[in-house]
Design an enzyme around this catalytic site. Structure first.
Site, PDB file in Angstrom:
ATOM      1  N   HIS A   1      -7.807  -5.040   9.872  1.00 10.48           N
ATOM      2  CA  HIS A   1      -7.561  -4.587   8.375  1.00 10.48           C
ATOM      3  C   HIS A   1      -6.293  -5.153   7.972  1.00 10.48           C
ATOM      4  O   HIS A   1      -5.264  -5.408   8.674  1.00 10.48           O
ATOM      5  CB  HIS A   1      -7.368  -3.090   8.305  1.00 10.48           C
ATOM      6  CG  HIS A   1      -6.432  -2.218   8.539  1.00 10.48           C
ATOM      7  ND1 HIS A   1      -6.482  -1.269   9.420  1.00 10.48           N
ATOM      8  CD2 HIS A   1      -4.943  -2.464   8.285  1.00 10.48           C
ATOM      9  CE1 HIS A   1      -5.260  -0.864   9.776  1.00 10.48           C
ATOM     10  NE2 HIS A   1      -4.572  -1.639   9.039  1.00 10.48           N
TER      11      HIS A   1
ATOM     12  N   GLU B   1      -9.857  -2.065   4.862  1.00 11.76           N
ATOM     13  CA  GLU B   1     -10.614  -1.823   6.268  1.00 11.76           C
ATOM     14  C   GLU B   1     -11.700  -2.893   6.467  1.00 11.76           C
ATOM     15  O   GLU B   1     -12.256  -3.304   5.080  1.00 11.76           O
ATOM     16  CB  GLU B   1     -10.994  -0.196   5.939  1.00 11.76           C
ATOM     17  CG  GLU B   1      -9.960   0.669   6.214  1.00 11.76           C
ATOM     18  CD  GLU B   1      -9.096   0.762   7.400  1.00 11.76           C
ATOM     19  OE1 GLU B   1      -8.503   1.714   7.621  1.00 11.76           O
ATOM     20  OE2 GLU B   1      -9.640   0.105   8.427  1.00 11.76           O
TER      21      GLU B   1
ATOM     22  N   ASP C   1       0.761  -1.175   0.019  1.00 17.71           N
ATOM     23  CA  ASP C   1       0.133   0.012  -0.026  1.00 17.71           C
ATOM     24  C   ASP C   1       0.836   1.108   0.008  1.00 17.71           C
ATOM     25  O   ASP C   1       2.196   1.227   0.043  1.00 17.71           O
ATOM     26  CB  ASP C   1      -0.807   0.033   1.116  1.00 17.71           C
ATOM     27  CG  ASP C   1      -0.197  -0.413   2.415  1.00 17.71           C
ATOM     28  OD1 ASP C   1      -0.971  -0.655   3.525  1.00 17.71           O
ATOM     29  OD2 ASP C   1       1.121  -0.537   2.542  1.00 17.71           O
TER      30      ASP C   1
ATOM     31  N   ASN D   1      -8.318  -3.171  14.015  1.00 23.87           N
ATOM     32  CA  ASN D   1      -9.576  -3.409  13.412  1.00 23.87           C
ATOM     33  C   ASN D   1      -9.631  -4.439  12.596  1.00 23.87           C
ATOM     34  O   ASN D   1     -10.678  -4.918  12.040  1.00 23.87           O
ATOM     35  CB  ASN D   1     -10.174  -2.250  12.923  1.00 23.87           C
ATOM     36  CG  ASN D   1      -9.639  -1.693  11.809  1.00 23.87           C
ATOM     37  OD1 ASN D   1      -8.644  -2.300  11.088  1.00 23.87           O
ATOM     38  ND2 ASN D   1      -9.820  -0.835  11.007  1.00 23.87           N
TER      39      ASN D   1
HETATM   40  C1  GLP Z   1      -1.183   0.280   8.680  1.00 19.22           C
HETATM   41  C2  GLP Z   1      -0.740  -0.432   7.294  1.00 19.22           C
HETATM   42  C3  GLP Z   1      -0.887  -2.069   7.389  1.00 19.22           C
HETATM   43  C4  GLP Z   1      -0.277  -2.321   8.833  1.00 19.22           C
HETATM   44  C5  GLP Z   1      -0.977  -1.927  10.050  1.00 19.22           C
HETATM   45  C6  GLP Z   1      -0.561  -2.208  11.392  1.00 19.22           C
HETATM   46  O1  GLP Z   1      -2.387   0.805   8.476  1.00 19.22           O
HETATM   47  N1  GLP Z   1      -1.461  -0.092   6.105  1.00 19.22           N
HETATM   48  O2  GLP Z   1      -0.069  -2.645   6.509  1.00 19.22           O
HETATM   49  O3  GLP Z   1      -0.151  -3.657   9.021  1.00 19.22           O
HETATM   50  O4  GLP Z   1      -1.582  -0.577   9.757  1.00 19.22           O
HETATM   51  O5  GLP Z   1       0.414  -1.104  11.579  1.00 19.22           O
HETATM   52  P1  GLP Z   1       1.497  -1.239  12.684  1.00 19.22           P
HETATM   53  O6  GLP Z   1       2.306  -2.487  12.296  1.00 19.22           O
HETATM   54  O7  GLP Z   1       2.165  -0.080  12.855  1.00 19.22           O
HETATM   55  O8  GLP Z   1       0.650  -1.840  14.067  1.00 19.22           O
END
Ligand code: GLP
Length: 251
Positions: A147, A152, A76, A145
């Site tokens: 995702h 989402e 992403d 959540n």
């Molecule tokens: C972000 C990214 C995801 C990631 C998630 C958790 O939004 N788009 O790819 O897995 O949130 O992030 P973190 O590893 O900082 O908890």
């Protein structure tokens, strides 16, 4: 300490600490590269993979893995951030991994957050993944959540790479990387759930108490688009690599 349990189709590997879990992910990524030196890696951003990338850099420096012929596709990218913006995912990858290993920068791909025609950029990204022969190993994190990437809750199980609006919760969770919450982009380009499920192998890394509920729902909850990570149970080769804190709510 690891506990291998089969839960539906998700294998679970639990480690005492975040460091051990992160080293396991690095070993799995290096294993995929060594099995197929001209293969394709799907990579993730966020706070979770940082230690795993550091471990991977260590393995590269120890001569245990050679990245010179692989291709990489990131999950992403925020819409509206230039590639050199400190919080763009392209910048994150360059800083956290690419500049410390011998990957060819021309063979690393991140969705184009500045595309004038986003729909066209998304279908082109899908075509590039297909032309590369698909993804051998896809690294994932998981949102609070549930995702995955920026899919989402409510994202369709067969969704493809597309523009998405970020939820308030995700914006708040990612605000920690920005000067202020109003600087967090509200839209992103993300690989779809359908795109992710086509990877031949998926490794999901989750660390810390904050992810325990999302992990438990992924492994034990109903398979529903309301919890995108649960859709991974439709894939035949998924391993969730967890530290003890993230595994706390597992049966
Ligand atoms: C972000 C990214 C995801 C990631 C998630 C958790 O939004 N788009 O790819 O897995 O949130 O992030 P973190 O590893 O900082 O908890």
């Amino acid at each position: 300490m690891t506990v291998e349990t089969e839960s539906n189709s998700i294998n679970v590997a639990i480690f005492s600490t975040a460091e051990e879990a992160s080293r396991e992910v690095a070993r799995r990524i290096a294993g995929a590269v060594n099995r197929r030196p001209d293969g394709v890696l799907g990579l993730a951003t966020g706070g979770t993979p940082v230690t795993a990338y550091q471990a991977l850099i260590g393995m590269y420096r120890d001569g245990k893995v050679d990245f010179s012929n692989i291709r990489t596709f990131n999950l992403d990218e925020y819409i509206g951030l230039p590639p050199d913006h400190p919080q763009s995912f392209r910048h994150f990858m360059d800083q956290q991994l690419f500049q410390s290993i011998n990957v060819d920068p021309e063979r690393t791909f991140v969705p184009d957050g500045l595309a004038s025609d986003v729909a066209q950029a998304c279908s082109q990204y899908e075509a590039m993944i297909r032309d590369a022969g698909g993804i051998d190993l896809q690294l994932l994190g998981i949102g609070h959540n549930g995702h995955i990437a920026f899919n989402e809750p409510g994202s369709a199980a067969d969704s493809r790479t597309r523009q998405v609006a970020l939820t308030d919760e995700t914006i708040e969770n990612n605000a920690r990387f920005f000067e202020s919450i109003d600087q967090v982009p509200r839209h992103a380009i993300t690989m779809g759930i359908g795109t992710i499920l086509e990877a031949r192998e998926i490794v999901l890394l989750a660390l810390g108490e904050g992810k325990a509920e999302a992990v438990a729902k992924m492994v034990h909850g109903p398979i529903t688009e309301q919890h995108p990570a649960s859709l991974l149970r439709r894939h035949r080769n998924v391993t969730a690599v967890l530290d003890a804190a993230a595994a706390r709510r597992l049966a």
